[in-house]
Structure formats: C-alpha cells, structure tokens
Design a protein around this motif. Structure first.
Motif, PDB file in Angstrom:
ATOM      1  N   ILE A  85       0.837  -1.200   0.000  1.00 42.72           N
ATOM      2  CA  ILE A  85       0.000   0.000   0.000  1.00 42.72           C
ATOM      3  C   ILE A  85       0.872   1.251   0.000  1.00 42.72           C
ATOM      4  CG2 ILE A  85      -1.737   1.289   1.281  1.00 42.72           C
ATOM      5  CD1 ILE A  85      -2.768  -1.250  -0.033  1.00 42.72           C
ATOM      6  N   ASN A  86       1.950   1.231   0.783  1.00 42.91           N
ATOM      7  CA  ASN A  86       2.851   2.387   0.819  1.00 42.91           C
ATOM      8  C   ASN A  86       3.656   2.511  -0.470  1.00 42.91           C
ATOM      9  OD1 ASN A  86       2.095   3.094   3.445  1.00 42.91           O
ATOM     10  ND2 ASN A  86       3.627   1.757   4.363  1.00 42.91           N
ATOM     11  N   ILE A  88       3.056   1.430  -3.527  1.00 43.48           N
ATOM     12  CA  ILE A  88       2.341   1.727  -4.770  1.00 43.48           C
ATOM     13  C   ILE A  88       2.234   3.221  -4.994  1.00 43.48           C
ATOM     14  CG2 ILE A  88      -0.010   1.823  -3.825  1.00 43.48           C
ATOM     15  CD1 ILE A  88       1.116   0.158  -7.119  1.00 43.48           C
ATOM     16  N   GLY A  89       2.392   3.999  -3.926  1.00 42.59           N
ATOM     17  CA  GLY A  89       2.338   5.458  -4.057  1.00 42.59           C
ATOM     18  C   GLY A  89       3.440   5.997  -4.952  1.00 42.59           C
ATOM     19  N   PHE A  90       4.611   5.358  -4.935  1.00 42.10           N
ATOM     20  CA  PHE A  90       5.709   5.816  -5.776  1.00 42.10           C
ATOM     21  C   PHE A  90       5.380   5.620  -7.256  1.00 42.10           C
ATOM     22  CE2 PHE A  90       7.788   4.990  -1.719  1.00 42.10           C
ATOM     23  CZ  PHE A  90       8.569   6.128  -1.577  1.00 42.10           C
ATOM     24  N   ALA A  92       2.239   5.334  -8.515  1.00 32.45           N
ATOM     25  CA  ALA A  92       1.084   6.168  -8.830  1.00 32.45           C
ATOM     26  C   ALA A  92       1.481   7.628  -9.013  1.00 32.45           C
ATOM     27  CB  ALA A  92       0.028   6.041  -7.731  1.00 32.45           C
ATOM     28  N   THR A  93       2.430   8.093  -8.203  1.00 37.40           N
ATOM     29  CA  THR A  93       2.869   9.488  -8.309  1.00 37.40           C
ATOM     30  C   THR A  93       3.468   9.774  -9.670  1.00 37.40           C
ATOM     31  OG1 THR A  93       3.301   9.571  -5.932  1.00 37.40           O
ATOM     32  CG2 THR A  93       4.341  11.258  -7.287  1.00 37.40           C
ATOM     33  N   ALA A 110      -3.757   7.071 -11.228  1.00 40.18           N
ATOM     34  CA  ALA A 110      -3.075   6.767  -9.964  1.00 40.18           C
ATOM     35  C   ALA A 110      -4.017   6.070  -8.989  1.00 40.18           C
ATOM     36  CB  ALA A 110      -2.533   8.056  -9.344  1.00 40.18           C
ATOM     37  N   ALA A 111      -5.258   6.565  -8.898  1.00 43.43           N
ATOM     38  CA  ALA A 111      -6.238   5.955  -7.997  1.00 43.43           C
ATOM     39  C   ALA A 111      -6.565   4.531  -8.435  1.00 43.43           C
ATOM     40  CB  ALA A 111      -7.515   6.798  -7.961  1.00 43.43           C
ATOM     41  N   TRP A 114      -3.767   2.195  -7.435  1.00 43.32           N
ATOM     42  CA  TRP A 114      -3.854   1.889  -6.006  1.00 43.32           C
ATOM     43  C   TRP A 114      -4.953   0.855  -5.747  1.00 43.32           C
ATOM     44  CZ3 TRP A 114      -7.471   2.812  -2.004  1.00 43.32           C
ATOM     45  CH2 TRP A 114      -6.954   2.663  -0.709  1.00 43.32           C
ATOM     46  N   CYS A 118      -4.734  -3.009  -4.187  1.00 44.56           N
ATOM     47  CA  CYS A 118      -5.589  -3.525  -3.105  1.00 44.56           C
ATOM     48  C   CYS A 118      -6.355  -4.764  -3.549  1.00 44.56           C
ATOM     49  CB  CYS A 118      -6.570  -2.431  -2.651  1.00 44.56           C
ATOM     50  SG  CYS A 118      -5.775  -1.015  -1.889  1.00 44.56           S
TER      51      CYS A 118
END
Length: 234
Positions: A85-86, A88-90, A92-93, A110-111, A114, A118
């Motif tokens: 979860i943490n 995937i932010g890289f 998505a950004t 990006a959403a 994410w 999940c």
C-alpha cells in the motif's frame, strides 16, 4: 494437525494458479479502459501491479505457515501487504503531472493503480467475495460514472478556461466581455508567451456563470472575440 493441513492446502499448485490468474484477469479489466485512452499506466501495468500484490500476500501467508505451523518463530501476515500500500504510491505518483495549462492529469490513473494493488492483496488472501464486489465497483467507477461526471461538469456554473491571445492588453477586453455577460471572475493567471506558444500570451480564467449554461455555448461566445485565438476547458 488439521490446521497444518488447511494451511498446506493454501499453497497447493491449484490454489496458487487460481489466485495468480485471477489477479491477471482483474488487473487487466481495470487497466483496459486506461489503455484505450493511451494513459501512461496501461493494460500490462495494471496486470503487473495486481499480480505483484497477490504474490506479496501469498508470500506473507507462506512465511506465516513456515514460522507458526511448520516451525517456530513469528511473522506478521499484514506486514508485507502494508508495504505494498505504501510502495504503490511511488508508482502512482509517476502518473500524475501538471500540464503547461495548469491542468492536473493522471489522478484517475493513480487511484486505479492503487485500487488494483488492493485488489491483488484481496486475491492473495483468497477473499473472493471482496474481489467480486470490488472489481464490479471499480469497473463501474471507470467505465460508467464518467458519463454522469461529464453531464454534471458540462452543466456546472463553474468553469476553468485556458485562453490564448496575442497581447497582454487583450486580457482587459476578455475580462470586460465576461463581466458584460454577468460572468463572475474569481481568478486570472497570466502566462507570457514562449516558443511553444509562438509568442502568444495565455491565461487561466476561473469564472462562475449566473445560471446553468452549456459550456460549449460559453466557448463559442468567447471565440467571437477577435482577441481570442485558442480556448481549452480545464
């Protein structure tokens, strides 16, 4: 002993194959719409994100099996999932960018990335009921809701316009015309022309219409001004 047998069945080749193939399918369904729109994260990206998340959860479960059932020690099954979860932010950004027209693009991509991650976590633990409902709702958000979103935004009283013109004095002409139509201006951001714009000036106008009006009609009215060269609704 029954617990050991149950845990061992979780890592049979049939179960692993089912979950990994399901991850590819669900990731592909989510990424198909993004691929059609030629987004930076497309069909294969979503499949890999979902597949990687599933593999992570399978790894976490297997680690738990080895330490708690087959041997000794301790392992937290949720630890690896939390890192997905943490992390995937890289990714998505990297799909989010601000264009030269002050327009933010890539938020939906990006959403969806994410959500795909999940989904992979849910598949990895075998929570198939959640997977079925989740993929249905994600598909609804990506394929069906944009129609209603466009209808709502088209009839909104608020508009953001990116207008190109020849000289900075034209801003007064454009603003004066907007006020004559009772359009409330609550923001103007002027940019100086450059080589990419062939010397034209550009400005982002944030306006509020006195009543609901088709945005296409507003754009057509502004194009009647000689000072206006380009208009983009953002």
């Amino acid at each position: 002993m029954n617990t050991a047998i149950l845990q061992a069945e979780q890592f049979g080749i049939g179960t692993i194959l089912l979950r990994l193939c399901l991850a590819l399918l669900c990731g592909g369904i989510i990424g198909l719409e993004r691929a059609k729109k030629h987004q930076s994260a497309g069909f294969r990206t979503y499949m890999l994100v979902c597949l990687g998340s599933t593999l992570t959860m399978l790894l976490g479960q297997y680690e738990y099996y080895l330490t708690h059932i087959a041997g000794s020690g301790s392992a937290d099954v949720s630890r690896l999932g939390a890192q997905v979860i943490n992390g995937i932010g890289f990714i998505a950004t990297g799909t989010i960018l601000v264009t030269d027209r002050q327009e933010v693009k890539g938020l939906t991509t990006a959403a969806a990335l994410w959500a795909s991650a999940c989904m992979g976590l849910a598949i990895g633990v075998g929570f198939y009921e959640c997977v079925a409902v989740g993929i249905l709702l994600i598909f609804l958000c990506i394929h069906v809701l944009p129609f209603f979103e466009n209808r709502i935004s088209e009839n909104s009283r608020y508009m953001n316009l990116y207008i190109g013109f020849q000289s900075v004095e034209d801003v007064r002409t454009i603003a004066k015309y907007m006020k004559s139509q009772n359009w409330k201006i609550y923001g103007i951001d002027i940019e100086k022309g450059n080589k990419n714009t062939k010397g034209r000036f550009q400005a982002a106008f944030s306006i509020k219409l006195p009543e609901k009006q088709p945005h296409s009609q507003v754009v057509a009215m502004l194009y009647e001004l000689d000072s206006v060269s380009t208009i983009t609704v953002i």
